[in-house]
Motif scaffolding. Structure first.
Motif, short mmCIF file in Angstrom:
data_model
loop_
_atom_site.label_atom_id
_atom_site.label_comp_id
_atom_site.label_asym_id
_atom_site.label_seq_id
_atom_site.Cartn_x
_atom_site.Cartn_y
_atom_site.Cartn_z
N GLU A 69 60.08 59.27 23.50
CA GLU A 69 60.84 58.02 23.44
C GLU A 69 62.20 58.22 24.08
N GLN A 120 67.35 49.46 26.86
CA GLN A 120 65.90 49.21 26.83
C GLN A 120 65.17 50.45 26.38
N ARG A 121 64.17 50.25 25.52
CA ARG A 121 63.35 51.36 25.02
C ARG A 121 62.30 51.74 26.07
N THR A 123 59.20 54.95 27.28
CA THR A 123 58.33 56.03 26.86
C THR A 123 58.02 56.89 28.09
N ALA A 141 58.67 50.84 27.00
CA ALA A 141 57.90 51.06 25.78
C ALA A 141 57.17 49.78 25.42
N PRO A 142 55.99 49.91 24.81
CA PRO A 142 55.28 48.70 24.37
C PRO A 142 56.14 47.90 23.39
N LYS A 143 56.03 46.60 23.47
CA LYS A 143 56.77 45.72 22.54
C LYS A 143 56.19 45.88 21.15
N ASP A 144 57.05 45.84 20.15
CA ASP A 144 56.58 45.95 18.75
C ASP A 144 55.80 44.73 18.34
#
Length: 144
Positions: A69, A120-121, A123, A141-144
Motif C-alpha cells: 500500500e 490518492q491510495r 497498490t 488502489a481499489p475503491k472501498d
C-alpha cells in the motif's frame, strides 16, 4: 479530448545495477514483494537503501516485507519521452504507510493522468525490465 493512459517505460529501456546494499530490494521485487530496509538497532526505515542508518549510523539492517500500500506524496505528468513521443508517464513519490518515514520514487500506471491526486491510495504492481528483473510500480488502489 482523449487522454492517454499512464504507462511505464518499455521494458527494454530500463536497466538496473545492483550491489550488496540494494540487491535484497531487487531480489524481493523479482518475487513480486515490496521490501524496505529497517535499522535493526533504532527501527528507522530507509529508502533508497543505504549502507548506514541515517539516524544512528548503524550498519545493522532487517529487510521488512511491506503490504504494497502507498499514498501519493507528489507526482508529475510527462507527455512524451526521448524516443517515445506518444508515451505518457506519471512519476510519483509515494509514502509507504507500513514503513514510516520512507518514500519511494516510482511510476503510476494504468490511470488517466487527469484523475491523479495528492493523497490518492495506491497498490504496488511489478513491471518487467531488462535482465529478468521486475520494477515496482503502482496502480490506483481499489475503491472501498
Amino acid at each position: 479530448m482523449t487522454t492517454a493512459t499512464a504507462t511505464a517505460l518499455p521494458s527494454d529501456y530500463v536497466q538496473i545495477t545492483t550491489n550488496p546494499i540494494t540487491e535484497p530490494f531487487w531480489e524481493a521485487a523479482k518475487e513480486r514483494r515490496l521490501v524496505a530496509p529497517r535499522c535493526s538497532d533504532c527501527g528507522t526505515f530507509r529508502l533508497p537503501p543505504t549502507p548506514y542508518c541515517p539516524s544512528c549510523q548503524s550498519k545493522a539492517v532487517d529487510w521488512t516485507e511491506l503490504s504494497g500500500e502507498a499514498v501519493i506524496y507528489s507526482f508529475a505528468v510527462v507527455h512524451g519521452f526521448p524516443g517515445y513521443p506518444d508515451i505518457t508517464l506519471v512519476p510519483v513519490v509515494v509514502d509507504l504507510p507500513d514503513a514510516p518515514g520512507a518514500r519511494l520514487i516510482s511510476n503510476l500506471i494504468g490511470v488517466d493522468p487527469a484523475t491523479v491526486e495528492i493523497g490518492q491510495r495506491l497498490t504496488v504492481d511489478f513491471h518487467p525490465i531488462t535482465g529478468g528483473w521486475l520494477l515496482p510500480v503502482f496502480r490506483p488502489a481499489p475503491k472501498d
